[in-house]
Design a protein around this motif. Structure first.
Motif, mmCIF file in Angstrom:
data_model
loop_
_atom_site.group_PDB
_atom_site.id
_atom_site.type_symbol
_atom_site.label_atom_id
_atom_site.label_comp_id
_atom_site.label_asym_id
_atom_site.label_seq_id
_atom_site.Cartn_x
_atom_site.Cartn_y
_atom_site.Cartn_z
ATOM 1 N N ASN A 181 -44.222 -39.228 -95.917
ATOM 2 C CA ASN A 181 -43.845 -39.748 -94.601
ATOM 3 C C ASN A 181 -43.190 -41.114 -94.693
ATOM 4 O OD1 ASN A 181 -44.701 -37.569 -93.132
ATOM 5 N ND2 ASN A 181 -46.578 -38.512 -92.373
ATOM 6 N N GLU A 182 -42.274 -41.366 -93.765
ATOM 7 C CA GLU A 182 -41.701 -42.693 -93.543
ATOM 8 C C GLU A 182 -42.081 -43.089 -92.118
ATOM 9 O OE1 GLU A 182 -37.523 -42.990 -94.617
ATOM 10 O OE2 GLU A 182 -37.787 -41.374 -96.088
ATOM 11 N N HIS A 183 -43.050 -43.985 -92.030
ATOM 12 C CA HIS A 183 -43.682 -44.385 -90.765
ATOM 13 C C HIS A 183 -42.758 -45.354 -90.016
ATOM 14 C CE1 HIS A 183 -46.961 -45.213 -88.058
ATOM 15 N NE2 HIS A 183 -47.911 -44.839 -88.888
ATOM 16 N N VAL A 184 -42.681 -45.204 -88.677
ATOM 17 C CA VAL A 184 -41.875 -46.134 -87.876
ATOM 18 C C VAL A 184 -42.736 -47.078 -87.048
ATOM 19 C CG1 VAL A 184 -39.865 -44.620 -87.798
ATOM 20 C CG2 VAL A 184 -41.580 -44.472 -85.974
ATOM 21 N N TYR A 185 -44.054 -46.916 -87.086
ATOM 22 C CA TYR A 185 -44.996 -47.839 -86.449
ATOM 23 C C TYR A 185 -44.689 -48.068 -84.972
ATOM 24 C CZ TYR A 185 -46.509 -48.604 -91.198
ATOM 25 O OH TYR A 185 -46.987 -48.409 -92.463
ATOM 26 N N TYR A 186 -44.619 -46.959 -84.238
ATOM 27 C CA TYR A 186 -44.599 -47.115 -82.781
ATOM 28 C C TYR A 186 -45.827 -47.909 -82.343
ATOM 29 C CZ TYR A 186 -45.464 -45.951 -77.920
ATOM 30 O OH TYR A 186 -45.765 -46.025 -76.575
ATOM 31 N N LEU A 187 -46.962 -47.567 -82.920
ATOM 32 C CA LEU A 187 -48.184 -48.347 -82.732
ATOM 33 C C LEU A 187 -48.752 -48.705 -84.101
ATOM 34 C CD1 LEU A 187 -49.999 -46.271 -79.934
ATOM 35 C CD2 LEU A 187 -48.580 -48.310 -79.641
ATOM 36 N N TYR A 188 -49.395 -49.864 -84.167
ATOM 37 C CA TYR A 188 -50.100 -50.248 -85.391
ATOM 38 C C TYR A 188 -51.584 -50.109 -85.077
ATOM 39 C CZ TYR A 188 -51.104 -52.540 -89.802
ATOM 40 O OH TYR A 188 -51.543 -52.809 -91.087
ATOM 41 N N VAL A 189 -52.150 -48.962 -85.465
ATOM 42 C CA VAL A 189 -53.505 -48.586 -85.063
ATOM 43 C C VAL A 189 -54.471 -48.826 -86.215
ATOM 44 C CG1 VAL A 189 -54.972 -46.704 -84.257
ATOM 45 C CG2 VAL A 189 -52.627 -46.901 -83.423
ATOM 46 N N VAL A 190 -55.491 -49.630 -85.941
ATOM 47 C CA VAL A 190 -56.530 -49.940 -86.922
ATOM 48 C C VAL A 190 -57.860 -49.395 -86.415
ATOM 49 C CG1 VAL A 190 -55.293 -51.997 -87.699
ATOM 50 C CG2 VAL A 190 -57.027 -52.210 -85.912
ATOM 51 N N ARG A 191 -58.891 -49.483 -87.271
ATOM 52 C CA ARG A 191 -60.209 -48.963 -86.897
ATOM 53 C C ARG A 191 -61.295 -49.961 -87.270
ATOM 54 N NH1 ARG A 191 -60.771 -43.615 -90.171
ATOM 55 N NH2 ARG A 191 -62.900 -43.824 -89.359
ATOM 56 N N HIS A 192 -62.323 -50.009 -86.396
ATOM 57 C CA HIS A 192 -63.509 -50.809 -86.704
ATOM 58 C C HIS A 192 -64.647 -50.333 -85.803
ATOM 59 C CE1 HIS A 192 -66.208 -54.203 -87.384
ATOM 60 N NE2 HIS A 192 -65.433 -54.545 -88.404
ATOM 61 N N PRO A 193 -65.875 -50.204 -86.331
ATOM 62 C CA PRO A 193 -66.990 -49.727 -85.497
ATOM 63 C C PRO A 193 -67.363 -50.683 -84.366
ATOM 64 C CG PRO A 193 -67.755 -50.363 -87.692
ATOM 65 C CD PRO A 193 -66.271 -50.340 -87.748
ATOM 66 N N ARG A 194 -66.990 -51.975 -84.494
ATOM 67 C CA ARG A 194 -67.277 -52.936 -83.413
ATOM 68 C C ARG A 194 -66.022 -53.185 -82.582
ATOM 69 N NH1 ARG A 194 -68.069 -57.740 -84.769
ATOM 70 N NH2 ARG A 194 -67.638 -57.723 -87.006
ATOM 71 N N ARG A 195 -65.259 -52.142 -82.363
ATOM 72 C CA ARG A 195 -63.968 -52.247 -81.689
ATOM 73 C C ARG A 195 -64.037 -53.006 -80.372
ATOM 74 N NH1 ARG A 195 -61.552 -47.678 -79.429
ATOM 75 N NH2 ARG A 195 -63.486 -47.365 -78.253
ATOM 76 N N ASP A 196 -64.957 -52.636 -79.489
ATOM 77 C CA ASP A 196 -64.974 -53.234 -78.159
ATOM 78 C C ASP A 196 -65.330 -54.718 -78.196
ATOM 79 O OD1 ASP A 196 -64.199 -50.832 -77.121
ATOM 80 O OD2 ASP A 196 -66.193 -50.235 -76.453
ATOM 81 N N GLU A 197 -66.171 -55.115 -79.136
ATOM 82 C CA GLU A 197 -66.478 -56.540 -79.311
ATOM 83 C C GLU A 197 -65.229 -57.311 -79.742
ATOM 84 O OE1 GLU A 197 -69.805 -57.293 -81.883
ATOM 85 O OE2 GLU A 197 -70.774 -55.414 -81.305
ATOM 86 N N ILE A 198 -64.474 -56.719 -80.644
ATOM 87 C CA ILE A 198 -63.257 -57.369 -81.132
ATOM 88 C C ILE A 198 -62.246 -57.510 -80.004
ATOM 89 C CG2 ILE A 198 -61.295 -57.110 -82.706
ATOM 90 C CD1 ILE A 198 -63.263 -55.619 -84.608
ATOM 91 N N LEU A 199 -62.065 -56.466 -79.207
ATOM 92 C CA LEU A 199 -61.139 -56.537 -78.079
ATOM 93 C C LEU A 199 -61.544 -57.638 -77.107
ATOM 94 C CD1 LEU A 199 -60.106 -53.806 -79.212
ATOM 95 C CD2 LEU A 199 -59.983 -52.986 -76.855
#
Length: 369
Positions: free
Chosen positions: A279-297
């Protein structure tokens, strides 16, 4: 000053003269509906993809809906897709009268798990809609192999994948047809709504043109139903013609931003995007993951940094699709990802200073040194 997850104002400041000239071109043309701007964009977008036909429509949802109808999908049929997508993918399927059927995704790239496709097929299955999510492509060789064995049609959802490639083949060129959205946030975004469906098939293209224009073959004479009023706006088409010339530049800028995020956040607890082999990614979104997502937001919001979740509610968990019968646990990977994923600011005009502020704020929040 708030750092937004998406912003068009910097781009507009740079491209303002060209954008306003596009508007003036349409207003001075004497033809405000369809006409040379729409025809020109359709020809140029088709040529970019190396296909024969492009039919401009009013939005990406109808690009999917009319595309499926042109491929023969209708009431009583089933269409396989994923629940880890923007709701319009499924709304479009539902709008044809067909029933959406879901398969789970892969944790590593959040894309359709092609190993699960065969088991989802029933005697009513008519089509597959693989979603090229976040900016990279589904394994279309695997999708097409399953489709060929079962006589199914394939419509690619390319709303988030303008310019993306898999094994050097552009997103949108690997199925029977492909649907694109030009919503302003997209890699190729208009200054309002817009969409298009591309295909190599003259028969499919002819059906699309009739479907978007009331089912008419000629003015005032309907030859097929259903018909719709789903024409691409001429002003948006002319703006898109100008921006299409810069699409590869936009993609290059997004890849540079993604590389900078990877460099600045690679040693943190975040799970960064994975680019699938080929694949050649175009990064429409840069999506990351973390179990404490809502705290980080919440913490970054205090620092005037916007983040986003695409998507917090998998489609099969929404009350509007409860009738499909997918209860909790039916798509375990999709459901787990929805608790962890979030998007960082990403748009071609994002400057290094703002990106560095995002990186530093995340590192502080995560306790990274």
């Amino acid at each position: 000053m708030t750092i937004r997850v998406w912003d068009y104002l910097s781009e507009y400041a740079t491209e303002r003269e060209d954008i306003l000239d596009a508007v003036e071109t349409v207003f001075g043309s004497g033809q405000l509906v369809l006409g040379p701007s729409v025809e020109g964009f359709e020809a140029e977008f088709a040529a970019y993809h190396g296909v024969a036909h492009c039919v401009g429509v009013d939005n990406g949802t109808n690009a999917i809906k009319l595309g499926l109808e042109a491929l023969g999908v209708g009431p009583g049929d089933e269409v396989i897709t994923v629940a880890n997508t923007a709701a319009p993918t499924v709304v479009a399927i539902d709008g044809t009268g067909a029933t959406p059927r879901f398969v789970d995704v892969r944790a590593e790239d959040q894309l359709l798990d092609t190993a699960l496709l065969e088991a989802a097929i029933t005697e009513r299955t008519r089509a597959i809609v693989p979603v090229h999510l976040y900016g990279q492509c589904v394994d279309m060789d695997a999708v097409n192999a399953v489709a060929a064995r079962h006589g199914l049609r394939v419509l690619e959802d390319c709303a988030q994948a303008h310019g993306a490639r898999r094994h050097d083949r552009l997103a949108g060129t690997m199925g029977d047809a492909a649907a694109f959205s030009f919503y302003p946030t997209k890699v190729l975004g208009a200054y309002g709504d817009g969409g298009a469906t591309i295909t190599r098939s003259a028969e499919t293209a002819e059906a699309l043109r009739r479907l978007r224009y009331y089912g008419m073959a000629e003015r005032y004479y309907v030859v097929r139903t259903p018909g719709h009023n789903s024409r691409l706006d001429a002003v948006q088409a002319e703006i898109l013609r100008r921006k299409l010339r810069r699409l590869d530049t936009y993609v290059a800028a997004r890849r540079e931003i993604a590389a900078r995020y990877a460099e600045g956040l690679g040693d943190t607890e975040l799970v960064l995007p994975s680019v699938t082999a080929g694949n050649e990614h175009v990064y429409y979104l840069y999506v990351v993951r973390h179990p404490r997502r809502d705290e980080i937001l919440a913490e970054l919001a205090k620092q005037d940094i916007e983040l986003n979740v695409s998507y917090r509610w998998p489609v099969h968990t929404m009350s509007g699709f409860a009738h499909l019968g997918y209860g909790p646990g039916s798509l375990p990977v999709t459901e787990h990802l929805a608790t962890e994923i979030f998007s960082l600011p990403m748009y071609a005009a994002l400057d290094k200073r703002r990106q560095d502020d995002v990186i530093e704020a995340l590192r502080r929040t995560l306790g990274a040194r």
